[in-house]
Scaffold this active site. Sequence first.
Site, PDB file in Angstrom:
ATOM      1  N   GLY A 183       0.839  -1.194   0.000  1.00  0.00           N
ATOM      2  CA  GLY A 183       0.000   0.000   0.000  1.00  0.00           C
ATOM      3  C   GLY A 183       0.870   1.239   0.000  1.00  0.00           C
ATOM      4  CG  HIS A 224      -0.585   1.141   7.101  1.00  0.00           C
ATOM      5  ND1 HIS A 224       0.388   0.582   7.900  1.00  0.00           N
ATOM      6  CD2 HIS A 224       0.052   2.085   6.351  1.00  0.00           C
ATOM      7  CE1 HIS A 224       1.558   1.175   7.659  1.00  0.00           C
ATOM      8  NE2 HIS A 224       1.380   2.083   6.708  1.00  0.00           N
ATOM      9  CD  GLU A 225      -0.990   2.411   2.641  1.00  0.00           C
ATOM     10  OE1 GLU A 225      -0.576   3.586   2.553  1.00  0.00           O
ATOM     11  OE2 GLU A 225      -0.253   1.471   2.971  1.00  0.00           O
ATOM     12  CD  GLN A 281       3.330   5.818   2.593  1.00  0.00           C
ATOM     13  OE1 GLN A 281       2.346   5.264   2.130  1.00  0.00           O
ATOM     14  NE2 GLN A 281       4.353   5.135   3.114  1.00  0.00           N
ATOM     15  CG  HIS A 339       0.147   6.804   5.384  1.00  0.00           C
ATOM     16  ND1 HIS A 339       1.291   7.334   5.949  1.00  0.00           N
ATOM     17  CD2 HIS A 339       0.414   5.496   5.182  1.00  0.00           C
ATOM     18  CE1 HIS A 339       2.191   6.362   6.091  1.00  0.00           C
ATOM     19  NE2 HIS A 339       1.687   5.233   5.641  1.00  0.00           N
ATOM     20  CB  CYS A 365       5.172   2.180   7.342  1.00  0.00           C
ATOM     21  SG  CYS A 365       4.726   3.666   6.439  1.00  0.00           S
ATOM     22  CG  LEU A 366       6.660   0.956   1.342  1.00  0.00           C
ATOM     23  CD1 LEU A 366       6.104   1.213  -0.046  1.00  0.00           C
ATOM     24  CD2 LEU A 366       7.771  -0.087   1.286  1.00  0.00           C
TER      25      LEU A 366
HETATM   26 ZN   LIG Z   1       2.609   3.422   5.693  1.00  0.00          ZN
END
Ligand SMILES: [Zn+2]
Length: 150
Positions: free
Chosen positions: A46, A131-132, A51, A135, A89-90
């Site tokens: 995701g 999660h997304e 991000q 963000h 998380c990226l």
């Molecule tokens: Zn994330």
Amino acid sequence: MAIREIVKLGDEVLRTKAKEVTKFDESLGVLIDDMFDTMFKADGVGLAAPQVGILRRICVVCVDGVTKYELVNPEILKFGGIQRGAEGCLSCPGRSGIVARPKKMTVKAQDRTGESKLYKVDGFTAVAFSHEIDHLDGVLFVDKIEREDE
Ligand SMILES: [Zn+2]
């Protein structure tokens, strides 16, 4: 198609609430395609627009390598149950831990053309959606970790 740079923890953009998308033009489609490319390149499941430094309410999810979700202006209509699992998380490389998420979710979102869709998801897809969507409000999984991996 382009790979965009992923913003890392500590950057203010990750803590800022993203704004609603109001223009459904070609550049939105390019951004969404870039977000998928960037996510797949980084082996993620995701990615949210903040991000990649863009404060708009857009996220992409693909947990099985097949079903691609593009969520523009997502809204959680319903959620239920609790599941706990390991997350990363990226934008937070090197960090992982156990987070509690809804087991099931019903989410309304637009696609790149502005068409409204309804998604009923569960399991790991519900984790990724939650999660997304967090963000987009400047919330990171590290805020919700119950037990962090060493
Ligand atoms: Zn994330």
